[in-house]
Enzyme design. Sequence first.
Site, PDB file in Angstrom:
ATOM      1  N   TYR A 144     -26.152  23.769 -10.628  1.00 25.54           N
ATOM      2  CA  TYR A 144     -26.177  23.210  -9.428  1.00 25.54           C
ATOM      3  C   TYR A 144     -26.151  24.066  -7.982  1.00 25.54           C
ATOM      4  CZ  TYR A 144     -26.019  19.035  -6.557  1.00 25.54           C
ATOM      5  OH  TYR A 144     -26.227  17.872  -5.662  1.00 25.54           O
ATOM      6  N   ASP A 239     -24.618  32.154  -5.288  1.00 22.31           N
ATOM      7  CA  ASP A 239     -23.913  30.494  -4.775  1.00 22.31           C
ATOM      8  C   ASP A 239     -22.872  30.921  -5.081  1.00 22.31           C
ATOM      9  OD1 ASP A 239     -24.673  27.261  -5.526  1.00 22.31           O
ATOM     10  OD2 ASP A 239     -23.224  28.302  -4.416  1.00 22.31           O
ATOM     11  N   LYS A 267     -17.179  23.916   0.521  1.00 26.16           N
ATOM     12  CA  LYS A 267     -16.444  23.317   0.595  1.00 26.16           C
ATOM     13  C   LYS A 267     -14.993  24.100   1.204  1.00 26.16           C
ATOM     14  CE  LYS A 267     -18.614  23.074  -3.979  1.00 26.16           C
ATOM     15  NZ  LYS A 267     -18.378  20.911  -4.331  1.00 26.16           N
TER      16      LYS A 267
HETATM   17  P1  KE4 Z   1     -22.958  19.575  -1.497  1.00 26.53           P
HETATM   18  O1  KE4 Z   1     -24.336  20.077  -0.644  1.00 26.53           O
HETATM   19  O2  KE4 Z   1     -22.366  18.974  -2.213  1.00 26.53           O
HETATM   20  O3  KE4 Z   1     -21.957  20.535   0.355  1.00 26.53           O
HETATM   21  O4  KE4 Z   1     -22.752  21.624  -1.646  1.00 26.53           O
HETATM   22  C1  KE4 Z   1     -23.614  21.439  -3.556  1.00 26.53           C
HETATM   23  C2  KE4 Z   1     -23.405  22.557  -4.432  1.00 26.53           C
HETATM   24  C3  KE4 Z   1     -24.134  23.641  -3.779  1.00 26.53           C
HETATM   25  N1  KE4 Z   1     -23.417  24.713  -4.816  1.00 26.53           N
HETATM   26  C4  KE4 Z   1     -22.219  24.935  -6.362  1.00 26.53           C
HETATM   27  C5  KE4 Z   1     -22.064  25.587  -6.819  1.00 26.53           C
HETATM   28  C6  KE4 Z   1     -21.908  22.989  -6.212  1.00 26.53           C
HETATM   29  O5  KE4 Z   1     -20.987  22.749  -6.702  1.00 26.53           O
HETATM   30  C7  KE4 Z   1     -22.559  21.964  -5.015  1.00 26.53           C
HETATM   31  C8  KE4 Z   1     -21.926  20.943  -5.243  1.00 26.53           C
HETATM   32  N2  KE4 Z   1     -20.589  20.864  -6.051  1.00 26.53           N
HETATM   33  C9  KE4 Z   1     -20.370  19.462  -6.008  1.00 26.53           C
HETATM   34  C10 KE4 Z   1     -19.677  19.552  -7.265  1.00 26.53           C
HETATM   35  N3  KE4 Z   1     -19.952  19.740  -8.880  1.00 26.53           N
HETATM   36  C11 KE4 Z   1     -20.011  18.182  -5.573  1.00 26.53           C
HETATM   37  C12 KE4 Z   1     -20.021  17.046  -5.682  1.00 26.53           C
HETATM   38  C13 KE4 Z   1     -20.940  15.974  -5.632  1.00 26.53           C
HETATM   39  O6  KE4 Z   1     -22.058  16.369  -5.917  1.00 26.53           O
HETATM   40  O7  KE4 Z   1     -20.777  14.530  -5.115  1.00 26.53           O
END
Ligand code: KE4
Length: 428
Positions: A144, A239, A267
Amino acid sequence: MNREKSQAFFEQAQRSLPGGVNSPVRAFKAVGGNPLFMQKASGSTLTDVDGNQFTDYVLSWGPMVLGHAHPEVIEAVQKTAALGTSFGAPSPLEIELAELVQAFFPLMERLRFVNSGTEATMSAIRLARGFTGRNKIIKCEGAYHGHGDSLLVKAGSGATTLGVPDSPGVPPDLARDTITVPFNDLNAVQKILETEGNQIACIIIEPVPGNMGTVIPKAGFLPGLRELSKAFGSLLIFDEVMCGFRAAPGGAQERYGIRPDLTCLGKIIGGGLPVGAFGGRQDIMDRIAPVGPVYQAGTLSGNPIAMAAGIQTLKLLQNPNIYAQLEERAAALEAGIRAAARRAETTIQINRVGSQMTLFFNDNPVTCYQDALKSDLARFGRFHALLLENGVYFPPSQFEAFFLSTAHTPEDIEKTASAVYQAFKNSK
Ligand code: KE4
């Protein structure tokens, strides 16, 4: 456990917010039951609106590596906010955080702040396409990278490798340009590059996946990706939104000694406020507007308050003892969970890299998404609910990682290990 107020807020929230949440995973759909609404957090503890307290291992999905409401981070946020919340103009704080990020990730010769991990990966992919003049991208099945259209794609049906949308609203013509491969399968990547390498703009990868649950890269996989992408002129994008500052202070690229062309962060660099970043080789980043033609922008990018939280967080992370402490706490938690599983005669797998890990209800090692799918999801749901009853807050999905912070104490770990034992025993 009294959940009255959470229940009332959840009902009210659904009258204005789809599903009552602002991000789907928070809705607890993967584990059953309804989400708890939180009112405050401090250190390793979350407190919900009914006053229930939990030892927190979600840590806002990774950012709270110093624990919640770290006094020095809060002070920096309060001081900066008093000077104005957003200028819409550059400020020295952006330079300060950029240089701190470069201290941890020196390969980010130039970087651009954005407001989320999604924006970081979306922008990095557009940049890779603009730099190479190619359209196709390779990603791993089950990874993801945020909700950008090109990334909400799953493996095409049948033998074809072409992607198909993984969500309504993603144009099939766009999805077709995303090719998915299994994580840890270098042959699959080689096969694609040999047939259409000259069309592949980039390989984007979570070098330590967290979104299929945590999976450990097999020896040779990451170095092989680096070699193959170079040989075919495709960019390698790491990523590290989740594994950055977790796999090592400098992320997976430091832990495994790999030199990606571009890196995406999120994060932790915002210390809990909305910050993402993408960056890498200067010759690539100089294609980004206003230096180059690849457009990318953001009203609140580099927001002073978010910068202040990130600056204070990374300054504190520069203390070398922090990583020794994180490693010790994470290893102790892993050992406690393994001992509890043995005592409860429960077969589990634990994949841990630094202070990020996942516990799978699975009889076999989990080395890719297809392995992870074979986990006992119903058992995980029962386990998660029992942990909550015992004051432990794990991510509400088998396909997520959980994290440690410097605020987790040996007593937290001990309490968690015994709660985990009870939950193993009673979730059979
Ligand atoms: P955000 O757009 O949620 O800040 O980041 C996206 C993203 C990109 N790359 C990786 C490896 C990530 O884990 C994420 C977001 N992680 C999720 C948790 N698995 C965020 C939690 C959510 O979607 O509420």
